[in-house]
Write a protein that holds these residues in place. Structure first.
Motif, PDB file in Angstrom:
ATOM      1  N   ARG A 168     -43.436 -39.515   3.788  1.00 52.22           N
ATOM      2  CA  ARG A 168     -44.777 -39.687   3.553  1.00 52.22           C
ATOM      3  C   ARG A 168     -45.515 -40.430   4.635  1.00 52.22           C
ATOM      4  O   ARG A 168     -46.772 -40.135   5.044  1.00 52.22           O
ATOM      5  N   CYS A 169     -44.944 -41.556   5.020  1.00 50.58           N
ATOM      6  CA  CYS A 169     -45.473 -42.456   5.944  1.00 50.58           C
ATOM      7  C   CYS A 169     -45.412 -41.826   7.468  1.00 50.58           C
ATOM      8  O   CYS A 169     -46.285 -42.507   8.236  1.00 50.58           O
ATOM      9  N   GLY A 170     -44.956 -40.999   7.658  1.00 48.80           N
ATOM     10  CA  GLY A 170     -44.827 -40.159   8.927  1.00 48.80           C
ATOM     11  C   GLY A 170     -43.536 -41.047   9.878  1.00 48.80           C
ATOM     12  O   GLY A 170     -43.820 -40.562  11.046  1.00 48.80           O
ATOM     13  N   CYS A 171     -42.680 -41.419   9.135  1.00 45.12           N
ATOM     14  CA  CYS A 171     -41.569 -41.948  10.122  1.00 45.12           C
ATOM     15  C   CYS A 171     -40.561 -40.641  10.353  1.00 45.12           C
ATOM     16  O   CYS A 171     -40.668 -39.692   9.841  1.00 45.12           O
ATOM     17  N   LYS A 172     -40.107 -41.133  11.623  1.00 51.25           N
ATOM     18  CA  LYS A 172     -39.004 -39.996  12.185  1.00 51.25           C
ATOM     19  C   LYS A 172     -37.526 -40.222  11.470  1.00 51.25           C
ATOM     20  O   LYS A 172     -37.322 -41.531  11.171  1.00 51.25           O
ATOM     21  N   PHE A 173     -36.725 -39.368  11.592  1.00 47.42           N
ATOM     22  CA  PHE A 173     -35.274 -39.591  10.908  1.00 47.42           C
ATOM     23  C   PHE A 173     -34.382 -39.432  11.964  1.00 47.42           C
ATOM     24  O   PHE A 173     -34.177 -38.684  12.868  1.00 47.42           O
ATOM     25  N   HIS A 174     -33.209 -40.009  11.894  1.00 52.49           N
ATOM     26  CA  HIS A 174     -32.052 -39.714  12.383  1.00 52.49           C
ATOM     27  C   HIS A 174     -30.788 -39.773  11.216  1.00 52.49           C
ATOM     28  O   HIS A 174     -31.027 -40.235  10.235  1.00 52.49           O
ATOM     29  N   MET A 175     -29.711 -38.980  11.532  1.00 56.55           N
ATOM     30  CA  MET A 175     -28.448 -39.184  10.610  1.00 56.55           C
ATOM     31  C   MET A 175     -27.394 -39.934  11.025  1.00 56.55           C
ATOM     32  O   MET A 175     -27.138 -39.915  12.143  1.00 56.55           O
ATOM     33  N   GLY A 176     -26.811 -40.810   9.902  1.00 57.34           N
ATOM     34  CA  GLY A 176     -25.711 -41.785  10.401  1.00 57.34           C
ATOM     35  C   GLY A 176     -24.411 -41.468   9.553  1.00 57.34           C
ATOM     36  O   GLY A 176     -24.852 -41.572   8.284  1.00 57.34           O
ATOM     37  N   ALA A 177     -23.344 -41.232  10.014  1.00 53.15           N
ATOM     38  CA  ALA A 177     -22.040 -41.029   9.346  1.00 53.15           C
ATOM     39  C   ALA A 177     -21.565 -42.435   8.848  1.00 53.15           C
ATOM     40  O   ALA A 177     -20.640 -42.739   8.079  1.00 53.15           O
TER      41      ALA A 177
END
Length: 219
Positions: A168-177
């Protein structure tokens, strides 16, 4: 040193890239303890990497670094975790930055009490700062330990709350195993990551692309 061993991987990654056609980036997870006063890798040292990830919630992992705090008190851990998050977001690095397992009390036996005590306003403030600084938030696949309460799909509703606010705040994301060993990739890790992205409604526009901000390029 750890730094030398990590950066020595660059030639291997370049060979793998040439053979596969897949671009590999070299990053580093950085611990940041209040008693030390500064992160373990300096801005200058970070130029050896394509990105850095700040571990702001490593509290119970390293109790010897917090000997003056009661780490079995949920209120204390929550306060420390939030303070560390803001401190991490305020760091200045010349390469893209991310936060590992954001606002999640890794290894704490009181995860529910800690996370339930984070107010909506506080969560919004944390995620807003990350978004403003262009800092990626990690969708973490291996939080499922230490009696983490899970839903029927094997996901933590409390962690999904953090990620939903980040969206909602506009952050970007990455995925981490967080794969400390090959075995960490078993047990449906990819399915959990994919399902979390679906629940959050992520699109390509939400995905962190550190290569776009790399200051020091190869060669």
């Amino acid at each position: 040193t750890h730094l030398t061993r990590l950066t020595s991987l660059r030639p291997q990654l370049e060979e793998a890239e040439a053979a596969s056609g897949i671009r590999f980036l070299l990053g580093c997870e950085i611990d940041y303890f209040p008693c030390v006063g500064k992160p373990y890798i300096s801005p200058e040292e970070s130029l050896a990497f394509d990105y850095v990830m700040i571990a702001a919630s490593h509290l119970l992992n390293y109790p010897h670094m917090y000997t003056t705090y009661d780490l079995y008190n949920p209120d204390v851990v929550r306060r420390l975790m939030i303070e560390r998050f803001f401190a991490a977001c305020a760091l200045e690095y010349p390469v893209p930055m991310a936060i590992c397992h954001p606002l999640y009390p890794i290894c704490s036996p009181h995860q529910a009490a800690i996370m339930d005590g984070i107010s909506d306003a506080c969560l919004n403030e944390c995620c807003s700062m990350a978004a403003e600084r262009g800092i990626s938030m990690e969708i973490h696949a291996c939080l499922y330990r230490h009696d983490t309460p899970l839903n029927d799909e094997g996901l933590s509703e409390r962690f999904l709350r953090v990620l939903a606010e980040a969206k909602r705040c506009g952050c970007k994301f990455h995925m981490g195993a967080d794969a400390h060993a090959p075995e960490a990739f078993t047990g449906g890790v990819h399915d959990r990551l994919r399902r979390a992205a679906e629940i959050l409604g992520l699109t390509e526009a939400d995905i962190w692309e550190p290569a776009k901000g790399i200051i020091r390029r190869r060669g």
